[in-house]
Write a protein that holds these residues in place. Structure first.
Motif, PDB file in Angstrom:
ATOM      1  N   ILE A  41       0.851  -1.183   0.000  1.00 53.96           N
ATOM      2  CA  ILE A  41       0.000   0.000   0.000  1.00 53.96           C
ATOM      3  C   ILE A  41       0.887   1.233   0.000  1.00 53.96           C
ATOM      4  O   ILE A  41       2.000   1.218   0.533  1.00 53.96           O
ATOM      5  N   ARG A  42       0.403   2.283  -0.641  1.00 49.91           N
ATOM      6  CA  ARG A  42       1.129   3.552  -0.636  1.00 49.91           C
ATOM      7  C   ARG A  42       0.576   4.426   0.480  1.00 49.91           C
ATOM      8  O   ARG A  42      -0.628   4.479   0.694  1.00 49.91           O
ATOM      9  N   MET A  43       1.478   5.110   1.156  1.00 51.57           N
ATOM     10  CA  MET A  43       1.059   6.033   2.210  1.00 51.57           C
ATOM     11  C   MET A  43       2.110   7.120   2.354  1.00 51.57           C
ATOM     12  O   MET A  43       3.220   6.993   1.833  1.00 51.57           O
ATOM     13  N   THR A  44       1.751   8.175   3.052  1.00 49.80           N
ATOM     14  CA  THR A  44       2.720   9.236   3.278  1.00 49.80           C
ATOM     15  C   THR A  44       3.688   8.819   4.385  1.00 49.80           C
ATOM     16  O   THR A  44       3.369   8.009   5.246  1.00 49.80           O
ATOM     17  N   ARG A  45       4.854   9.387   4.313  1.00 47.87           N
ATOM     18  CA  ARG A  45       5.959   9.016   5.199  1.00 47.87           C
ATOM     19  C   ARG A  45       5.638   9.205   6.685  1.00 47.87           C
ATOM     20  O   ARG A  45       6.183   8.503   7.533  1.00 47.87           O
ATOM     21  N   ASP A  46       4.729  10.120   7.018  1.00 49.70           N
ATOM     22  CA  ASP A  46       4.437  10.359   8.437  1.00 49.70           C
ATOM     23  C   ASP A  46       3.808   9.146   9.112  1.00 49.70           C
ATOM     24  O   ASP A  46       3.887   9.006  10.334  1.00 49.70           O
ATOM     25  N   ALA A  47       3.221   8.239   8.359  1.00 53.01           N
ATOM     26  CA  ALA A  47       2.657   7.009   8.938  1.00 53.01           C
ATOM     27  C   ALA A  47       3.751   6.109   9.501  1.00 53.01           C
ATOM     28  O   ALA A  47       3.491   5.270  10.361  1.00 53.01           O
ATOM     29  N   LEU A  48       4.979   6.302   9.050  1.00 58.99           N
ATOM     30  CA  LEU A  48       6.093   5.480   9.520  1.00 58.99           C
ATOM     31  C   LEU A  48       6.490   5.817  10.953  1.00 58.99           C
ATOM     32  O   LEU A  48       7.273   5.100  11.568  1.00 58.99           O
ATOM     33  N   ASP A  49       5.950   6.917  11.490  1.00 56.75           N
ATOM     34  CA  ASP A  49       6.252   7.309  12.860  1.00 56.75           C
ATOM     35  C   ASP A  49       5.385   6.578  13.879  1.00 56.75           C
ATOM     36  O   ASP A  49       5.602   6.725  15.086  1.00 56.75           O
ATOM     37  N   GLN A  50       4.425   5.800  13.420  1.00 60.89           N
ATOM     38  CA  GLN A  50       3.541   5.055  14.319  1.00 60.89           C
ATOM     39  C   GLN A  50       4.314   3.889  14.945  1.00 60.89           C
ATOM     40  O   GLN A  50       5.030   3.164  14.246  1.00 60.89           O
ATOM     41  N   GLN A  51       4.146   3.703  16.251  1.00 60.10           N
ATOM     42  CA  GLN A  51       4.917   2.692  16.982  1.00 60.10           C
ATOM     43  C   GLN A  51       4.734   1.289  16.393  1.00 60.10           C
ATOM     44  O   GLN A  51       5.693   0.534  16.250  1.00 60.10           O
TER      45      GLN A  51
END
Length: 76
Positions: A41-51
């Motif tokens: 899935i494509r998502m914005t990079r800020d989702a990578l900050d989720q624990q």
């Protein structure tokens, strides 16, 4: 071609791939997201900050790659 207004920067888009045979229910700031086994899935990079995403990436269960807009499979 009409000018497109983005609410996010296209260069900040990443592809997240589930490399396992498990299905994941990711708890993101925007809500829950199901990522099935072997799917991307494509998502914005800020989702990578989720624990949860951080932990699954460290365990090798999720693979994160920068999305290349010029080589996308749906381009004609």
């Amino acid at each position: 071609m009409p000018d497109r207004n983005f609410t996010w920067n296209p260069s900040d888009v990443v592809t997240v791939t589930n490399t396992t045979q498990e299905n994941f229910l990711l708890e993101l700031d925007s809500g829950q997201l199901r990522l099935d086994a072997g799917r991307s899935i494509r998502m914005t990079r800020d989702a990578l900050d989720q624990q949860q995403v951080i932990e699954l990436t460290k365990l090798g269960k999720l693979q994160v790659t920068k999305f290349n807009w010029r080589k996308r499979q749906d381009a004609k």
